[in-house]
Design an enzyme around this catalytic site. Structure first.
Site, short mmCIF file in Angstrom:
data_model
loop_
_atom_site.label_atom_id
_atom_site.label_comp_id
_atom_site.label_asym_id
_atom_site.label_seq_id
_atom_site.Cartn_x
_atom_site.Cartn_y
_atom_site.Cartn_z
N GLY A 1 32.89 17.81 57.22
CA GLY A 1 31.82 17.61 57.89
C GLY A 1 32.03 16.43 58.63
O GLY A 1 33.07 16.26 58.79
N LYS A 2 31.34 15.76 59.80
CA LYS A 2 31.57 15.16 60.74
C LYS A 2 30.70 13.93 60.40
O LYS A 2 28.80 13.87 60.12
CB LYS A 2 31.44 15.83 62.34
N VAL B 1 35.89 14.77 58.39
CA VAL B 1 36.22 15.03 56.66
C VAL B 1 37.31 16.19 57.58
O VAL B 1 36.67 17.31 57.07
CB VAL B 1 35.65 14.92 56.05
N PHE C 1 38.29 14.89 46.51
CA PHE C 1 36.77 15.55 47.20
C PHE C 1 35.05 16.21 46.53
O PHE C 1 35.71 16.46 45.09
CB PHE C 1 37.99 16.93 47.17
N ASP D 1 23.68 -0.28 51.27
CA ASP D 1 23.57 0.45 52.27
C ASP D 1 23.12 2.34 51.50
O ASP D 1 23.56 3.06 51.63
CB ASP D 1 24.94 1.03 53.43
P1 AMP Z 1 31.59 10.64 56.77
O1 AMP Z 1 32.42 10.20 58.34
O2 AMP Z 1 31.53 9.97 55.34
O3 AMP Z 1 29.68 10.42 56.80
O4 AMP Z 1 31.67 12.13 56.30
C1 AMP Z 1 31.09 13.03 57.56
C2 AMP Z 1 30.53 14.21 56.36
O5 AMP Z 1 31.95 14.80 55.42
C3 AMP Z 1 29.94 13.68 54.88
O6 AMP Z 1 28.38 14.35 55.69
C4 AMP Z 1 30.23 14.95 53.84
O7 AMP Z 1 29.17 16.31 54.68
C5 AMP Z 1 31.48 15.06 54.54
N1 AMP Z 1 32.44 14.46 53.24
C6 AMP Z 1 32.90 13.24 53.70
N2 AMP Z 1 33.72 13.18 52.51
C7 AMP Z 1 32.95 13.88 51.33
C8 AMP Z 1 34.01 14.20 50.11
N3 AMP Z 1 34.81 13.16 50.12
N4 AMP Z 1 34.20 15.18 50.36
C9 AMP Z 1 33.26 16.38 50.13
N5 AMP Z 1 32.42 16.48 51.42
C10 AMP Z 1 32.87 14.97 52.31
#
Ligand code: AMP
Length: 402
Positions: A131-132, A138, A203, A247
């Site tokens: 994801g972004k 990530v 994860f 949040d």
């Molecule tokens: P974030 O920058 O933390 O908002 O992460 C961006 C996106 O990456 C999130 O919306 C999730 O879809 C994915 N993501 C982040 N952290 C994880 C994780 N630990 N395991 C799986 N997907 C993740």
């Protein structure tokens, strides 16, 4: 084809990582990892998780870039976490929020000692993007030596600087790496190079809760109740450590491989031993009235803010949209007045819990203990758990020596 795309995507991840050891386990081009973590792989995952934890603890005790000698406290913490049976080195040592302050103090006092180089990019095989976020991406990753599958969050330092988010990330690292709870996403460690910061995260196999909610439109009562119970458990743990999340919203909640809640995004969270804060933050829809409208307390607020957000979340799980959703001006007005209607398809028990959480006066808001004891939660969670416990007890006694 997909592998080539991924490889080219990682071309820009530089090889000369600052944290790379001198004897140089060089970063190799990433291969696509086949990473559906099924239950059958859980055992080996647990073993490799222990290895990663070991490295994480070394990393934490030595704080990757600052501290080199583990203190007695951190040695104890390591043994406690690894074998689950360690005892405190000193009588009366607190395992609460004070621990976080203590770690920060240790870091300061040992500042500028030679940096041990524990985590570095070469230790990970990088897989598909997960994801972004606002400041980076990530990726799924595998720690090479242990085979442990984790998520690697890559944050670009210049973007953090421009977005004025350095403090937020520092706070996220400081707080999240000290939290250990089944419903809170683990942060195993971090490292950096000249341009990026890498966070090594647990994860979350089922991804963002928000996406599930959008797909299902709204959750059935049993599922909502179980999510709320897990959120309450996670928040209770945080509050005990004097940490307010501040949040809470579906976008900040991930789901583990078994569909369990993994609270994440501690960027707005705060360690407030006095339990009072006065910064305005968070997302409007989830903000409690005391954070919008300065009261007698000069705009200070307590960890009761998370209970209000839990009320908004409960509503959103059951209804599919937040209770005060409107234009920003109207949302603010509605929150200040606690103006919302619960649709008739929501059960009376769930409605009762929502109304007890969305109370304007924070002191009159239901507590986390009361949430856990609420009839709606008991109906879908505790009774089920108790039944399972009874079942395992009766099975256990049949085979026990007694
Ligand atoms: P974030 O920058 O933390 O908002 O992460 C961006 C996106 O990456 C999130 O919306 C999730 O879809 C994915 N993501 C982040 N952290 C994880 C994780 N630990 N395991 C799986 N997907 C993740």
């Amino acid at each position: 084809m997909a592998t080539r795309v991924l490889e080219s995507r990682f071309e820009h991840l530089s090889v000369n990582d600052e944290n790379e050891p001198a004897d140089g386990a060089k970063y190799q081009k990433s291969k696509m990892i086949t990473t559906t973590v099924s239950s059958s792989t859980q055992l080996s995952q647990n073993a490799s998780r222990a290895n990663l934890l070991k490295i994480a603890l070394q990393n934490q005790n030595t704080t990757s870039t600052i501290v080199s000698v583990p203190s007695r406290t951190s040695q104890w913490r390591a043994s406690r976490t690894l074998n689950g049976s360690g005892s405190p080195p000193m009588k009366g040592h607190s395992v609460g929020g004070a621990e976080i302050e203590e770690v920060a103090h240790e870091r300061k006092s040992m500042y500028e000692q030679p940096a041990p180089k524990v985590f570095h990019l070469g230790m990970f095989e990088i897989g598909r993007p997960l994801g972004k976020g606002k400041f980076g991406r990530v990726y799924l990753a595998k720690e090479r030596s242990s085979g442990y599958v984790c998520a690697l969050k890559v944050l670009h330092k210049n973007e953090l600087k421009h977005g004025d988010a350095e403090k937020q990330v520092r706070r996220e690292i400081e707080i999240q790496s000290n939290l250990r709870h089944p419903n809170i996403l683990r942060l195993f460690g971090h490292f950096h190079d000249s341009k990026r910061i890498f966070l090594i995260l647990e994860f979350a196999g089922k991804g963002e809760l928000y996406k599930h909610l959008r797909r299902e439109n709204r959750f059935p009562e049993w599922k909502s109740a179980q999510y709320v119970a897990q959120m309450a458990a996670a928040l209770k743990y945080c509050h005990k450590k004097h940490i307010m999340h501040r949040d809470i919203k579906p976008e900040n909640i991930l789901l583990g491989i078994h569909g369990e809640i993994k609270l994440s995004d501690f960027g707005w969270s705060v360690h407030a031993p006095s339990n009072r804060r006065n910064t305005l933050c968070g997302t409007l829809d989830y903000l409690p009235p005391e954070m919008l409208k300065p009261g007698r307390d000069k705009n200070t607020y307590t960890n009761k803010v998370d209970l209000w957000s839990l009320g908004v979340l409960t509503y959103e799980f059951l209804v599919g949209e937040a209770p005060f959703e409107d234009t920003p001006v109207m949302t603010q007005r509605k929150i200040e007045r606690g103006e919302m209607t619960v649709p008739s398809f929501v059960s009376p028990e769930a409605r009762d819990l929502i109304k007890k959480l969305l109370v304007i006066d924070p002191e009159k808001r239901i507590s986390l203990d009361e949430v856990q004891e609420h009839p709606w939660i008991i109906k879908y969670c505790v009774k089920g758990e108790r039944a399972a416990q009874r079942e395992s007890k009766s099975t256990g006694s049949r085979y026990s020596d007694e």
